[in-house]
Design a protein around this motif. Structure first.
Motif, PDB file in Angstrom:
ATOM      1  N   ASP A 159       0.937  -1.180   0.034  1.00 29.65           N
ATOM      2  CA  ASP A 159      -0.067   0.120  -0.016  1.00 29.65           C
ATOM      3  C   ASP A 159       1.008   1.257  -0.229  1.00 29.65           C
ATOM      4  N   LEU A 160       2.122   1.100   0.810  1.00 30.88           N
ATOM      5  CA  LEU A 160       2.850   2.332   0.853  1.00 30.88           C
ATOM      6  C   LEU A 160       3.580   2.505  -0.570  1.00 30.88           C
ATOM      7  N   LYS A 161       3.833   1.447  -1.216  1.00 27.64           N
ATOM      8  CA  LYS A 161       4.542   1.464  -2.604  1.00 27.64           C
ATOM      9  C   LYS A 161       3.616   2.066  -3.597  1.00 27.64           C
ATOM     10  N   GLY A 162       2.286   1.815  -3.466  1.00 24.50           N
ATOM     11  CA  GLY A 162       1.161   2.354  -4.313  1.00 24.50           C
ATOM     12  C   GLY A 162       1.040   3.792  -4.007  1.00 24.50           C
ATOM     13  N   ALA A 163       0.994   4.107  -2.773  1.00 27.47           N
ATOM     14  CA  ALA A 163       0.748   5.703  -2.463  1.00 27.47           C
ATOM     15  C   ALA A 163       2.105   6.441  -2.955  1.00 27.47           C
ATOM     16  N   ALA A 164       3.096   5.961  -2.692  1.00 28.88           N
ATOM     17  CA  ALA A 164       4.052   6.885  -3.378  1.00 28.88           C
ATOM     18  C   ALA A 164       4.222   6.916  -4.865  1.00 28.88           C
ATOM     19  N   LEU A 165       3.940   5.819  -5.416  1.00 28.16           N
ATOM     20  CA  LEU A 165       3.921   5.922  -6.945  1.00 28.16           C
ATOM     21  C   LEU A 165       2.749   6.681  -7.300  1.00 28.16           C
TER      22      LEU A 165
END
Length: 181
Positions: free
Chosen positions: A23-29
């Motif tokens: 989820d954090l990877k997606g939010a950063a992207l």
């Protein structure tokens, strides 16, 4: 036309890559997606992480596209963007899922930011077959942007040209092949 900061792009990519949870990877992207598309003339952020009425499907980013002034005048009035930063390439199932989400809207095109690329040897198999299936089954076009392409962008004009090339290939070249073979 606005210039992109290559330092900012690399910084946002590194933050997405370094995030520990999906989820954090997606939010950063998503932040990178907002940076790239937020600089484009005629685009205004409509929403992030928007769910459909039943709450079963979420769109990561949606831009309102003023086609009268937009660098992406060839796309719809709303542009949904899906962000995928996974260790493995984006699969045909994930492409199909996004195409289904787009088909639930009034949009005819969706953008897929995938940092690891698509499954298949050279984007001619698996996930690309789902892109073509979305065109024929739903009338939905999925335009894919990869890490390599993002790193080559220096301006909003570059991004608009890239997407226009993909749009033309999908709308014209692919349909011609489908109709005559």
């Amino acid at each position: 036309m606005s210039k992109f900061s290559t330092i900012r792009i690399k910084e946002l990519l590194e933050k997405s890559d370094a995030a520990k949870l999906p989820d954090l990877k997606g939010a950063a992207l998503e932040k990178l997606g907002c940076y790239l598309f937020g600089k484009m003339k005629g685009l205004n952020l409509y929403g992030k992480n928007k769910f459909n009425a039943s709450g079963s499907r979420e769109l990561d980013i949606i831009y309102k596209n003023d086609r009268r002034t937009s660098e992406l005048h060839f796309l719809d009035g709303f542009i949904p963007i899906e962000c995928k930063n996974t260790a493995k390439k984006t699969t045909s199932e994930q492409v199909n899922w996004f195409a289904n989400k787009v088909s639930d809207t009034t949009c005819r095109y969706g953008l897929l930011l995938t940092l690891s690329g698509l499954t298949g040897k050279d984007e001619t198999e698996a996930a690309k077959s789902e892109i073509m299936r979305a065109v024929s089954k739903f009338g939905i076009g999925i335009l894919v942007i990869t890490r390599i392409e993002i790193l080559q962008l220096s301006s909003t004009r570059d991004l608009a040209n890239l997407l226009e090339q993909k749009y033309l290939a999908l709308c014209l070249e692919e349909k011609v092949e489908l109709e005559f073979y």
